[in-house]
Scaffold this motif. Structure first.
Motif, PDB file in Angstrom:
ATOM      1  N   ALA A  17       0.816  -1.207   0.374  1.00 38.60           N
ATOM      2  CA  ALA A  17      -0.177   0.335  -0.102  1.00 38.60           C
ATOM      3  C   ALA A  17       1.310   1.237   0.174  1.00 38.60           C
ATOM      4  CB  ALA A  17      -0.798   0.025   1.269  1.00 38.60           C
ATOM      5  N   LEU A  18       1.807   1.330   0.535  1.00 41.97           N
ATOM      6  CA  LEU A  18       2.957   2.636   0.280  1.00 41.97           C
ATOM      7  C   LEU A  18       4.175   2.084  -0.623  1.00 41.97           C
ATOM      8  CD1 LEU A  18       3.806   4.833   1.944  1.00 41.97           C
ATOM      9  CD2 LEU A  18       5.558   3.557   3.303  1.00 41.97           C
ATOM     10  N   LEU A  19       3.743   3.448  -1.498  1.00 41.46           N
ATOM     11  CA  LEU A  19       4.810   3.544  -2.353  1.00 41.46           C
ATOM     12  C   LEU A  19       6.249   4.004  -2.276  1.00 41.46           C
ATOM     13  CD1 LEU A  19       6.042   2.343  -4.977  1.00 41.46           C
ATOM     14  CD2 LEU A  19       5.036   4.542  -6.230  1.00 41.46           C
ATOM     15  N   ARG A  20       7.135   3.134  -2.561  1.00 46.26           N
ATOM     16  CA  ARG A  20       8.523   4.367  -2.469  1.00 46.26           C
ATOM     17  C   ARG A  20       8.817   4.865  -3.506  1.00 46.26           C
ATOM     18  NH1 ARG A  20      10.975   3.291   3.400  1.00 46.26           N
ATOM     19  NH2 ARG A  20       9.689   1.644   4.106  1.00 46.26           N
ATOM     20  N   VAL A  21       9.266   6.014  -3.533  1.00 45.28           N
ATOM     21  CA  VAL A  21      10.303   6.457  -4.839  1.00 45.28           C
ATOM     22  C   VAL A  21      11.596   7.138  -4.234  1.00 45.28           C
ATOM     23  CG1 VAL A  21       9.599   7.985  -6.668  1.00 45.28           C
ATOM     24  CG2 VAL A  21       8.043   6.940  -5.376  1.00 45.28           C
ATOM     25  N   PHE A 220       0.733  12.135   1.426  1.00 42.18           N
ATOM     26  CA  PHE A 220       2.441  11.611   0.597  1.00 42.18           C
ATOM     27  C   PHE A 220       3.748  12.364   1.511  1.00 42.18           C
ATOM     28  CE2 PHE A 220       0.755  15.297  -1.603  1.00 42.18           C
ATOM     29  CZ  PHE A 220       1.909  16.234  -1.564  1.00 42.18           C
ATOM     30  N   SER A 221       4.491  11.618   1.596  1.00 40.95           N
ATOM     31  CA  SER A 221       5.315  12.205   2.758  1.00 40.95           C
ATOM     32  C   SER A 221       6.866  12.018   2.331  1.00 40.95           C
ATOM     33  CB  SER A 221       5.914  11.898   3.829  1.00 40.95           C
ATOM     34  OG  SER A 221       5.454  10.216   3.614  1.00 40.95           O
ATOM     35  N   PHE A 222       7.672  13.233   2.762  1.00 37.74           N
ATOM     36  CA  PHE A 222       9.467  13.018   1.761  1.00 37.74           C
ATOM     37  C   PHE A 222       9.801  12.632   3.353  1.00 37.74           C
ATOM     38  CE2 PHE A 222       6.993  15.458  -1.577  1.00 37.74           C
ATOM     39  CZ  PHE A 222       7.859  15.320  -2.351  1.00 37.74           C
ATOM     40  N   TYR A 223      11.681  12.042   3.156  1.00 33.94           N
ATOM     41  CA  TYR A 223      12.475  11.815   3.618  1.00 33.94           C
ATOM     42  C   TYR A 223      13.105  12.697   3.080  1.00 33.94           C
ATOM     43  CZ  TYR A 223      16.183   9.999   6.072  1.00 33.94           C
ATOM     44  OH  TYR A 223      17.541   9.660   7.385  1.00 33.94           O
ATOM     45  N   LEU A 224      14.534  13.082   3.521  1.00 33.64           N
ATOM     46  CA  LEU A 224      15.109  14.618   2.366  1.00 33.64           C
ATOM     47  C   LEU A 224      17.015  14.195   3.247  1.00 33.64           C
ATOM     48  CD1 LEU A 224      13.432  17.321   0.799  1.00 33.64           C
ATOM     49  CD2 LEU A 224      13.622  15.223  -0.127  1.00 33.64           C
ATOM     50  N   SER A 225      17.783  13.516   2.859  1.00 33.60           N
ATOM     51  CA  SER A 225      18.628  13.647   3.857  1.00 33.60           C
ATOM     52  C   SER A 225      19.904  14.606   3.053  1.00 33.60           C
ATOM     53  CB  SER A 225      19.343  12.167   3.555  1.00 33.60           C
ATOM     54  OG  SER A 225      20.175  12.277   4.870  1.00 33.60           O
ATOM     55  N   GLN A 236      13.362  10.560  -0.303  1.00 26.77           N
ATOM     56  CA  GLN A 236      12.147   8.772  -0.832  1.00 26.77           C
ATOM     57  C   GLN A 236      11.538   9.859  -0.040  1.00 26.77           C
ATOM     58  OE1 GLN A 236      11.995   5.453   2.073  1.00 26.77           O
ATOM     59  NE2 GLN A 236      14.124   4.492   1.159  1.00 26.77           N
ATOM     60  N   LEU A 237      10.116   9.927  -1.835  1.00 29.56           N
ATOM     61  CA  LEU A 237       9.197   9.926  -1.401  1.00 29.56           C
ATOM     62  C   LEU A 237       8.270   9.105  -1.629  1.00 29.56           C
ATOM     63  CD1 LEU A 237       6.373  11.644  -2.146  1.00 29.56           C
ATOM     64  CD2 LEU A 237       7.247  11.308  -4.848  1.00 29.56           C
ATOM     65  N   LEU A 238       7.267   8.775  -0.469  1.00 30.69           N
ATOM     66  CA  LEU A 238       6.342   8.181  -0.361  1.00 30.69           C
ATOM     67  C   LEU A 238       4.720   7.870  -0.600  1.00 30.69           C
ATOM     68  CD1 LEU A 238       8.801   8.145   2.568  1.00 30.69           C
ATOM     69  CD2 LEU A 238       8.015   5.537   3.065  1.00 30.69           C
ATOM     70  N   LEU A 239       4.307   7.450  -1.359  1.00 32.91           N
ATOM     71  CA  LEU A 239       3.045   7.917  -1.787  1.00 32.91           C
ATOM     72  C   LEU A 239       2.163   6.740  -1.035  1.00 32.91           C
ATOM     73  CD1 LEU A 239       3.499   7.989  -5.816  1.00 32.91           C
ATOM     74  CD2 LEU A 239       3.659   9.834  -3.918  1.00 32.91           C
ATOM     75  N   GLU A 244       7.297   5.428   9.388  1.00 30.93           N
ATOM     76  CA  GLU A 244       7.910   5.367  11.115  1.00 30.93           C
ATOM     77  C   GLU A 244       9.012   4.828  11.296  1.00 30.93           C
ATOM     78  OE1 GLU A 244       5.306   3.622  14.107  1.00 30.93           O
ATOM     79  OE2 GLU A 244       3.388   4.518  13.438  1.00 30.93           O
ATOM     80  N   SER A 245      10.009   4.052  10.149  1.00 31.89           N
ATOM     81  CA  SER A 245      11.582   4.243  10.791  1.00 31.89           C
ATOM     82  C   SER A 245      12.247   5.271  10.442  1.00 31.89           C
ATOM     83  CB  SER A 245      11.765   2.987   9.889  1.00 31.89           C
ATOM     84  OG  SER A 245      11.590   3.178   8.078  1.00 31.89           O
ATOM     85  N   LEU A 246      11.709   6.112   9.710  1.00 30.35           N
ATOM     86  CA  LEU A 246      12.242   7.339   8.648  1.00 30.35           C
ATOM     87  C   LEU A 246      12.303   8.547  10.211  1.00 30.35           C
ATOM     88  CD1 LEU A 246      11.975   7.234   5.522  1.00 30.35           C
ATOM     89  CD2 LEU A 246      13.737   6.522   6.155  1.00 30.35           C
ATOM     90  N   TYR A 247      11.478   8.370  10.889  1.00 28.46           N
ATOM     91  CA  TYR A 247      11.510   9.590  12.058  1.00 28.46           C
ATOM     92  C   TYR A 247      11.116   8.923  13.060  1.00 28.46           C
ATOM     93  CZ  TYR A 247       6.577   9.002  11.787  1.00 28.46           C
ATOM     94  OH  TYR A 247       4.937   8.184  12.107  1.00 28.46           O
ATOM     95  N   SER A 248      11.714  10.579  14.049  1.00 27.18           N
ATOM     96  CA  SER A 248      11.834   9.540  15.525  1.00 27.18           C
ATOM     97  C   SER A 248      10.650  10.382  16.367  1.00 27.18           C
ATOM     98  CB  SER A 248      12.510  10.159  16.656  1.00 27.18           C
ATOM     99  OG  SER A 248      13.445  11.337  16.234  1.00 27.18           O
ATOM    100  N   GLY A 249       9.965  10.277  17.220  1.00 26.80           N
ATOM    101  CA  GLY A 249       9.064  11.475  18.339  1.00 26.80           C
ATOM    102  C   GLY A 249       7.806  11.629  17.956  1.00 26.80           C
ATOM    103  N   PRO A 250       6.871  12.462  18.404  1.00 25.14           N
ATOM    104  CA  PRO A 250       5.713  12.628  17.830  1.00 25.14           C
ATOM    105  C   PRO A 250       5.653  13.743  16.447  1.00 25.14           C
ATOM    106  CG  PRO A 250       5.615  14.005  19.196  1.00 25.14           C
ATOM    107  CD  PRO A 250       7.217  13.251  19.656  1.00 25.14           C
TER     108      PRO A 250
END
Length: 412
Positions: A17-21, A220-225, A236-239, A244-250
């Motif tokens: 269900a979650l696409l990683r680009v 959709f969500s973005f992880y940029l490093s 990564q762009l997640l559609l 949750e493995s890419l961020y910490s905390g609330p």
């Protein structure tokens, strides 16, 4: 054994269900031009009115976005864009590298009929080779402040990862004057903002995905490093959700105030704990299409004064590299939560002719909404904070990105 089968099926369904680009990071157009000694002339040639006087006769009469005195900062977003990913258009598939841009809403790629120098350096869409292509017949123009695209519209099958979007409207650029797109590493742009921001009539890509119900969640969500570690993805762009493995905390959610850009209310901006900017609150847009943080010129000038930065004639600011460890923190308050950037986060180091220069990640931009001047939270901010865009509830979420600063960023 049979009890485990439903759980196994549920896991398989959820995993798909979650696409990683994957996104890759490249030097910005500004960085490339500065290194090649071309930035000064580029900025002179691409002042909006200078550009419009030079190229207005090449466009249909009455093109509104080319009238003198009209300006936009969108081009500087692309001039400072860093993160690109891959899409495929047509049947059989044709590959393109695009900016996944939350600061615009259109999808366009170069056409095989493009006559500009810029198109010679990029991949072209060959409509005649696609059995699923539908000609639209309409023309379009997109104004980017110091650049302008002219093209024709069409519909075709779009594929991103294992997702297929049918009958996606997009633009084929046939004319890209000036030098802006010659240096660009990307072929085109895929906009992820709201439909009201679109220049091309039709549903933007993400809205089409929702209409065709190919995503489980309208998110959709973005992880940029900026990390150089091979164990950390560049981006990564997640559609369709989050990871949750890419961020910490609330997650801190902030409501969208105007549905065009991903525009939110910012409470304040402080330098070393002293709230001296955006004192009564201000509007900001969350923009993956620029590597910088931009704001109203007067505010940005004051920010640089507090940092002790010196302006260059290119419009950016530098600091003495020997002072990096003593530079103040800059804090943005969103939804009553503080987001603090240290000098490691907002300074970028570049080397020219064996000389090392330290540039700030802040830049002046004249952008306005109905509620006044706009700030732009670009990649300088987003590399530190995992960012979630929720179209179901019209809100943007922020959480601390894992591995955002795994090593010193002064060599970026």
């Amino acid at each position: 054994m049979f009890r485990l089968l439903p759980l196994l099926l549920l896991w398989i369904w959820t995993a798909s269900a979650l696409l990683r680009v994957p996104l890759r990071r490249n030097p910005t157009i500004r960085t490339q031009m500065r290194a090649e000694g071309l930035l000064d002339q580029f900025l002179k040639d691409n002042q909006p009115d200078t550009f419009n006087r030079r190229y207005a006769q090449c466009f249909p009469p009455g093109t509104q976005s080319l009238r003198l005195g009209r300006s936009s900062e969108k081009i500087y977003n692309f001039m400072d864009a860093q993160y690109y990913g891959e899409i495929r258009l047509g049947t059989p598939e044709q590959n393109f590298s695009v900016i996944f841009d939350t600061g615009s809403s259109d999808l366009w790629v170069p056409s095989s009929y493009c006559v500009s120098q810029a198109c010679a350096f990029h991949r072209h869409f060959k409509a005649f080779k696609s059995s699923s292509f539908h000609h639209d017949g309409r023309t379009f123009g997109i104004h980017y402040g110091s650049g302008h695209l002219l093209g024709v519209m069409g519909k075709d099958t779009l594929r991103i990862g294992n997702l297929t979007v049918l009958n996606q409207e997009f633009g084929e650029s046939v004319y890209e004057p000036g030098s802006t797109f010659v240096t660009a590493k990307f072929d085109g742009v895929l906009g992820l903002a709201y439909p009201s921001l679109a220049e091309i009539i039709g549903k933007p890509v993400f809205d089409n995905m929702l209409a065709q119900k190919i995503l489980d969640e309208p998110i959709f969500s973005f992880y940029l490093s900026r990390s150089k570690s091979k164990s950390v993805p560049e981006g990564q762009l997640l559609l369709g959700g989050t990871d949750e493995s890419l961020y910490s905390g609330p997650i801190n959610w902030v409501p969208v105030t105007i549905k065009g850009y991903w525009q939110i209310r910012m409470d304040s901006v402080s330098v070393q704990g002293v709230s001296s900017l955006c004192r009564r609150g201000c509007e900001a847009i969350v923009d993956t299409g620029t590597s910088l943080i931009a704001g109203p010129p007067r505010e940005i000038l004051r920010l640089h004064q507090l940092i002790g930065a010196t302006p260059t004639h290119f419009g950016d600011f530098v600091v003495d590299c020997a002072r990096l460890s003593s530079l103040p923190h800059v804090t943005f308050v969103l939804g009553e939560v503080e987001y603090t950037l240290t000098s490691e986060h907002y300074i970028r180091k570049e080397t020219f002719s064996s000389r090392e220069l330290c540039f700030t990640g802040f830049m002046a931009a004249e952008m306005f909404s109905a509620d006044g001047p706009l700030w732009i939270l670009g990649d300088v901010f987003l590399t530190q904070y995992y960012t979630i865009f929720d179209k179901g509830q019209d809100r943007v979420g922020f959480a601390r990105a894992k591995h955002a600063v795994e090593e010193s960023q002064f060599d970026q």
